[in-house]
Enzyme design. Structure first.
Site, PDB file in Angstrom:
ATOM      1  N   ASN A  41      74.250 -16.498 -22.759  1.00 16.11           N
ATOM      2  CA  ASN A  41      72.895 -17.089 -22.760  1.00 16.11           C
ATOM      3  C   ASN A  41      72.380 -17.264 -24.184  1.00 16.11           C
ATOM      4  OD1 ASN A  41      72.495 -14.315 -23.138  1.00 16.11           O
ATOM      5  ND2 ASN A  41      70.552 -14.283 -22.042  1.00 16.11           N
ATOM      6  N   HIS A 101      74.004 -11.716 -12.349  1.00 17.61           N
ATOM      7  CA  HIS A 101      72.632 -11.225 -12.493  1.00 17.61           C
ATOM      8  C   HIS A 101      71.961 -11.508 -11.154  1.00 17.61           C
ATOM      9  CE1 HIS A 101      68.672 -10.961 -14.796  1.00 17.61           C
ATOM     10  NE2 HIS A 101      68.298 -11.476 -13.645  1.00 17.61           N
ATOM     11  N   HIS A 123      74.149  -4.802 -14.213  1.00 13.40           N
ATOM     12  CA  HIS A 123      72.951  -3.937 -14.293  1.00 13.40           C
ATOM     13  C   HIS A 123      72.293  -3.609 -12.946  1.00 13.40           C
ATOM     14  CE1 HIS A 123      71.275  -7.965 -14.363  1.00 13.40           C
ATOM     15  NE2 HIS A 123      71.302  -8.114 -15.670  1.00 13.40           N
ATOM     16  N   ASP A 131      74.000  -3.917 -21.514  1.00  9.17           N
ATOM     17  CA  ASP A 131      73.039  -5.034 -21.519  1.00  9.17           C
ATOM     18  C   ASP A 131      72.267  -5.032 -22.849  1.00  9.17           C
ATOM     19  OD1 ASP A 131      71.521  -7.222 -20.877  1.00  9.17           O
ATOM     20  OD2 ASP A 131      70.387  -6.258 -19.277  1.00  9.17           O
TER      21      ASP A 131
END
Ligand code: DOR
Length: 429
Positions: free
Chosen positions: A98, A183, A236, A309
């Site tokens: 990203n 995600h 996560h 992360d």
């Protein structure tokens, strides 16, 4: 021939079921042997590191790191981020795409590889976008990205929102045996939220992100993974419900793996009472029951690995009010200390399981030839002082950013030397 002898440490290599006091011999960047060299005790070497009292582990692998380059060099660069990795004991990181622009072309993957080679720090493995431009509309050129060296695919920062696109991504990646790092978030449920939705958000009057936003998406992706035979890696994980869904999916033989971040097994949404944006991340800090479920997931293997992360944001961005500050906190330089303090020192897991979760399994999930000290393996080695008590000081961080909520915390356990390809790249002090 350059030889390096790491002498007398507690050598832990879960891939070989090794946990004993021994020597490790490295020659020309490769592991030669543990214990004995062709029947001879390991004696001479060009360089010797005395590792008495230290853990000698296969180099740690962080499969979830935002290096921010290209495009957001004010937050982090490949150079600063990988230096932070070395200081945290990581010999390999997988960088998340990203960036600006996102990593969705062969040229972009090559750019990262070149920058990483120039930095000459730790190994950088590239995660490329699932969708072109991370826009969630059409698939990126998965095959060409694999050809360029991408090890996995992710639109992290955001979910792959379109279920049909996710299905095709799972099918396509299956041909290359690559995982999709997901995600998990249903945006209609979480939009506008800055923290976990619950009692604390209610008391503080802050908009919440419900656990269901994560759980519903995990459920969808597990179903699509089962239907396609693809490989899903849940990033996560922050909810008890998510842990339960993954546990159940694994029991059914679905090809799903998962990671947890140190902040999600250390902190709860109570931390937001100070309105400090260093406690704002996505997914958010949840409740004590969620924290317990994540730890149980790590104990029983439902959650395979620990990933940070690592999400650097320049000071001026994080200094905004809670609703305007970006999501994310640093992770690389505190991960070992938090994991040892929270999981090992409390007796919840042993050292072999910790090393498995920080090296063996992330390497296996990414399909990279790391995460073991087998003879012939690349000599990536991390030396950890298991007892060292130290205070987190953001002013000493290698990272370009300082957005850590752990400043001032006293932690147990710290990487004291990080060896990449047989070369000592970091030594504490
Ligand atoms: O907290 C987060 N920060 N979560 C994400 O998914 C993205 C990350 C970032 O890029 O800052």
């Amino acid at each position: 021939m350059a030889t390096l002898l790491i002498r007398g440490g507690r050598v832990i290599d879960p891939a070989q079921n090794i946990d004993r006091i021994d020597d490790v011999l490295v020659r020309d960047g490769l592991v030669v042997s543990i214990g004995h060299d062709g029947g001879q005790p390991l004696g001479r070497a060009d360089e010797t590191i005395e590792a008495g009292g230290l853990i000698v582990a296969p180099g740690l692998v962080d499969m979830h790191v935002h290096l921010r380059e290209p495009g957001r060099e004010e937050d982090e660069t490949i150079e600063t981020g990988t230096r932070a990795a070395l200081a945290g004991g990581f010999t390999s990181v997988a960088c998340i795409p990203n960036t600006e622009p996102p990593i969705d072309t062969q040229a972009a993957v090559e750019f990262i590889h070149q920058k990483a080679a120039r930095a000459d720090t730790c190994n950088v493995f590239v995660v490329a976008c699932v969708s072109r431009g991370r826009e969630g509309k059409e698939l990126a050129e998965i095959g060409r990205l694999v050809e360029a060296g991408a090890v996995a695919f992710s639109d992290d920062g955001a979910p792959v929102y379109d279920a049909e696109l996710m299905r095709r991504a799972l099918e396509y990646c299956r041909m290359f045996d690559k995982p999709i790092l997901a995600h998990e978030e249903v945006l209609e449920l979480s939009r506008g939220g800055v923290m976990n939705e619950g009692l604390v958000s209610l008391l503080l009057g802050l908009p919440g992100m419900p656990a269901a936003a994560e759980d519903v998406m995990i459920g969808r992706d597990v179903t699509l993974t089962e239907a396609t035979g693809g490989r899903l890696h849940v990033m996560h994980v922050s909810t008890a419900g998510g842990v339960a869904l993954i546990r159940d999916a694994k029991r059914r033989g679905v090809r799903v793996t998962a990671e947890a971040c140190p902040h999600h097994f250390t902190l709860t949404d109570e931390s937001l009472r100070g309105f400090d944006s260093n406690y704002k991340m996505s997914p958010p800090l949840r409740t004590a029951a969620d924290v317990e479920a994540i730890i149980e997931g790590l104990v029983d293997g439902t959650i395979d690995c620990i990933a940070t992360d690592h999400a650097p944001h320049a000071r001026e961005k994080k200094m905004l009010e809670l609703d305007r500050a970006p999501f994310g906190i640093l992770g690389l330089e505190t991960a070992v200390g938090l994991s040892v303090t929270r999981l090992v020192a409390t007796g919840r897991i042993g050292w072999p399981r910790l090393i498995e979760s920080l090296s063996t399994l992330p390497a296996r999930i990414l399909g990279i030839n790391r995460g073991t000290l087998r003879p012939g393996a690349v000599a990536d080695v991390t030396l950890i002082d298991p007892e060292r008590s130290w205070q987190v000081d953001i002013n000493t961080f290698r990272s370009k950013s300082v957005n850590s909520p752990f400043h001032g915390w006293t932690l147990r356990g710290r990487a004291v030397a990080t060896i990449v390809g047989g070369r000592v790249k970091y030594r504490l002090g």
